[in-house]
Design a protein around this motif. Sequence first.
Motif, mmCIF file in Angstrom:
data_model
loop_
_atom_site.group_PDB
_atom_site.id
_atom_site.type_symbol
_atom_site.label_atom_id
_atom_site.label_comp_id
_atom_site.label_asym_id
_atom_site.label_seq_id
_atom_site.Cartn_x
_atom_site.Cartn_y
_atom_site.Cartn_z
ATOM 1 N N LEU A 161 0.815 -1.209 0.000
ATOM 2 C CA LEU A 161 0.000 0.000 0.000
ATOM 3 C C LEU A 161 0.849 1.260 0.000
ATOM 4 C CD1 LEU A 161 -2.791 -1.050 2.551
ATOM 5 C CD2 LEU A 161 -2.791 -1.274 0.050
ATOM 6 N N ALA A 162 1.894 1.308 0.829
ATOM 7 C CA ALA A 162 2.725 2.507 0.907
ATOM 8 C C ALA A 162 3.589 2.671 -0.331
ATOM 9 C CB ALA A 162 3.594 2.463 2.157
ATOM 10 N N ARG A 163 4.164 1.596 -0.822
ATOM 11 C CA ARG A 163 5.021 1.695 -2.011
ATOM 12 C C ARG A 163 4.230 2.210 -3.206
ATOM 13 N NH1 ARG A 163 6.849 -3.136 -2.102
ATOM 14 N NH2 ARG A 163 8.851 -2.774 -1.055
ATOM 15 N N PHE A 164 2.992 1.759 -3.343
ATOM 16 C CA PHE A 164 2.169 2.233 -4.462
ATOM 17 C C PHE A 164 1.940 3.739 -4.359
ATOM 18 C CE2 PHE A 164 -2.124 3.230 -6.121
ATOM 19 C CZ PHE A 164 -1.872 3.018 -7.463
ATOM 20 N N VAL A 165 1.611 4.222 -3.171
ATOM 21 C CA VAL A 165 1.310 5.643 -3.006
ATOM 22 C C VAL A 165 2.524 6.510 -3.302
ATOM 23 C CG1 VAL A 165 0.795 7.408 -1.262
ATOM 24 C CG2 VAL A 165 -0.615 5.357 -1.417
ATOM 25 N N PHE A 166 3.701 6.087 -2.843
ATOM 26 C CA PHE A 166 4.881 6.948 -2.966
ATOM 27 C C PHE A 166 5.726 6.688 -4.207
ATOM 28 C CE2 PHE A 166 3.997 7.297 1.599
ATOM 29 C CZ PHE A 166 4.055 8.673 1.748
ATOM 30 N N ALA A 167 5.653 5.488 -4.766
ATOM 31 C CA ALA A 167 6.567 5.150 -5.860
ATOM 32 C C ALA A 167 5.886 5.010 -7.210
ATOM 33 C CB ALA A 167 7.309 3.842 -5.530
ATOM 34 N N ASP A 168 4.567 5.007 -7.247
ATOM 35 C CA ASP A 168 3.855 4.822 -8.518
ATOM 36 C C ASP A 168 3.124 6.116 -8.863
ATOM 37 O OD1 ASP A 168 2.095 4.069 -10.619
ATOM 38 O OD2 ASP A 168 2.253 1.978 -9.979
ATOM 39 N N PRO A 169 3.483 6.770 -9.957
ATOM 40 C CA PRO A 169 2.831 8.046 -10.316
ATOM 41 C C PRO A 169 1.325 7.920 -10.487
ATOM 42 C CG PRO A 169 4.797 7.669 -11.654
ATOM 43 C CD PRO A 169 4.540 6.391 -10.911
ATOM 44 N N ASP B 7 -2.303 13.750 -0.704
ATOM 45 C CA ASP B 7 -1.516 14.173 0.457
ATOM 46 C C ASP B 7 -2.027 13.526 1.734
ATOM 47 O OD1 ASP B 7 0.535 16.036 -0.503
ATOM 48 O OD2 ASP B 7 -1.137 17.255 -1.171
ATOM 49 N N ARG B 8 -3.328 13.468 1.894
ATOM 50 C CA ARG B 8 -3.884 12.865 3.109
ATOM 51 C C ARG B 8 -3.618 11.367 3.150
ATOM 52 N NH1 ARG B 8 -8.634 10.574 4.799
ATOM 53 N NH2 ARG B 8 -9.628 10.782 2.765
ATOM 54 N N ILE B 9 -3.786 10.688 2.006
ATOM 55 C CA ILE B 9 -3.508 9.256 1.952
ATOM 56 C C ILE B 9 -2.035 8.996 2.220
ATOM 57 C CG2 ILE B 9 -3.542 7.197 0.486
ATOM 58 C CD1 ILE B 9 -6.294 8.127 1.334
ATOM 59 N N ALA B 10 -1.159 9.847 1.672
ATOM 60 C CA ALA B 10 0.281 9.691 1.883
ATOM 61 C C ALA B 10 0.635 9.828 3.356
ATOM 62 C CB ALA B 10 1.043 10.722 1.044
ATOM 63 N N ALA C 24 12.837 -1.839 6.579
ATOM 64 C CA ALA C 24 13.484 -1.872 5.262
ATOM 65 C C ALA C 24 12.705 -1.035 4.252
ATOM 66 C CB ALA C 24 13.597 -3.314 4.779
ATOM 67 N N LEU C 25 11.372 -1.079 4.343
ATOM 68 C CA LEU C 25 10.551 -0.277 3.431
ATOM 69 C C LEU C 25 10.768 1.209 3.669
ATOM 70 C CD1 LEU C 25 8.344 -0.192 1.247
ATOM 71 C CD2 LEU C 25 6.647 -0.253 3.096
ATOM 72 N N ALA C 26 10.945 1.598 4.932
ATOM 73 C CA ALA C 26 11.199 3.009 5.243
ATOM 74 C C ALA C 26 12.499 3.484 4.604
ATOM 75 C CB ALA C 26 11.237 3.211 6.757
ATOM 76 N N VAL C 27 13.529 2.658 4.665
ATOM 77 C CA VAL C 27 14.801 3.015 4.016
ATOM 78 C C VAL C 27 14.610 3.121 2.509
ATOM 79 C CG1 VAL C 27 17.144 2.244 3.537
ATOM 80 C CG2 VAL C 27 16.202 1.990 5.839
ATOM 81 N N GLU C 28 13.939 2.131 1.932
ATOM 82 C CA GLU C 28 13.710 2.124 0.486
ATOM 83 C C GLU C 28 12.977 3.380 0.024
ATOM 84 O OE1 GLU C 28 10.694 -0.098 -2.618
ATOM 85 O OE2 GLU C 28 11.420 -1.239 -0.902
ATOM 86 N N LEU C 29 11.865 3.707 0.682
ATOM 87 C CA LEU C 29 11.054 4.842 0.242
ATOM 88 C C LEU C 29 11.719 6.177 0.556
ATOM 89 C CD1 LEU C 29 7.460 3.595 1.137
ATOM 90 C CD2 LEU C 29 8.600 3.619 -1.091
ATOM 91 N N ILE D 67 14.701 6.756 0.014
ATOM 92 C CA ILE D 67 15.587 6.958 -1.127
ATOM 93 C C ILE D 67 14.788 7.148 -2.411
ATOM 94 C CG2 ILE D 67 17.422 5.916 -2.522
ATOM 95 C CD1 ILE D 67 18.251 4.366 0.017
ATOM 96 N N THR D 68 13.867 6.229 -2.677
ATOM 97 C CA THR D 68 13.168 6.254 -3.977
ATOM 98 C C THR D 68 12.127 7.357 -4.061
ATOM 99 O OG1 THR D 68 11.583 4.593 -3.200
ATOM 100 C CG2 THR D 68 13.542 3.790 -4.352
ATOM 101 N N ALA D 69 11.504 7.713 -2.932
ATOM 102 C CA ALA D 69 10.491 8.775 -2.940
ATOM 103 C C ALA D 69 11.017 10.077 -2.358
ATOM 104 C CB ALA D 69 9.249 8.330 -2.164
ATOM 105 N N GLY D 70 12.148 10.023 -1.663
ATOM 106 C CA GLY D 70 12.769 11.235 -1.146
ATOM 107 C C GLY D 70 11.967 11.907 -0.048
ATOM 108 N N ALA D 71 11.987 13.248 -0.071
ATOM 109 C CA ALA D 71 11.409 14.023 1.022
ATOM 110 C C ALA D 71 9.910 13.809 1.168
ATOM 111 C CB ALA D 71 11.700 15.510 0.811
ATOM 112 N N GLU D 72 9.224 13.487 0.082
ATOM 113 C CA GLU D 72 7.772 13.312 0.189
ATOM 114 C C GLU D 72 7.426 12.186 1.159
ATOM 115 O OE1 GLU D 72 6.243 13.026 -3.838
ATOM 116 O OE2 GLU D 72 5.571 15.105 -3.630
ATOM 117 N N PHE D 73 8.258 11.154 1.209
ATOM 118 C CA PHE D 73 8.052 10.111 2.215
ATOM 119 C C PHE D 73 8.805 10.430 3.501
ATOM 120 C CE2 PHE D 73 9.645 6.386 4.455
ATOM 121 C CZ PHE D 73 8.441 5.769 4.807
#
Length: 263
Positions: A154-162, A172-175, A195-200, A202-208
């Motif tokens: 659920l989190a990876r989709f919100v932050f890593a998938d346009p 923004d609220r869902i994020a 591990a997901l927190a580290v990944e996001l 990096i891959t999503a940057g400040a938004e996550f």
Amino acid sequence: MADNALGRFLRARREATTPAALGLPTGTRRRTPGLRRGELAERAGISVEYLTRLERGSDRYPSGQVLGALADALTLSPDERVHLYRLIKASSGGACQQTAPAVVPRPTVLALLDRLEPTAALLVDAAGDVLASTAGFQTLAAPTGLLDDDPPNLARFVFADPRARTVYPEWDRIADVRAASVRAAADLGDPAAGALAVELSITAGAEFADRFAAAATLPALTGVEQWAQMRLAYETLAVPGVEELRLVVYLPDDATEIAVPAH
């Protein structure tokens, strides 16, 4: 990982990023067309000394937040962010570690999920991996791309998938909710969430990373989500057991007006 591949990548990207591309003055006394270490360090919010250690390989284990800040400062592309994450994962031995055994929900839990058809419902673990779902949820989620990964998260989709920004008009609220969910699980020691927190980061940057750092409350277990043109109410139920599984059920936002059949 090849010797100091992370440091070489960071230095190469710094030297390939022109000051003009970031709106910085170019000056006339530069030994390199790229950014100075001080310029990159300032943009990323770290010290020049620390950036020097990273580039030289004397520090090979930066946090996800630091790498996310560097990725933001260098305006890395999505592919470059993924490459950066793979470099740090390889440097920490992540590529060689055995993955944890997949959680297998109890047959009775799956049977309960089956009884909920055609309602949209899903079973998720602490990190937000979707372990099972009803056909009703698959009909809702599959066209959005949420179920494309294996396993979906659920989190990876919100932050890593346009596509998530189209799926969720109130992105923004869902994020905020998804980041808070990852933070809550990571704080309790869930390794997959950590591990997901580290990944996001990096891959999503400040938004996550900013949302993760600011999360001060637990995510709501009930509420309303806007999915494209639909408003759906949801209820989250804890599943007994050591796996920290949750059953999430979606209903039309006017579900309280649905008549209860007489017995």
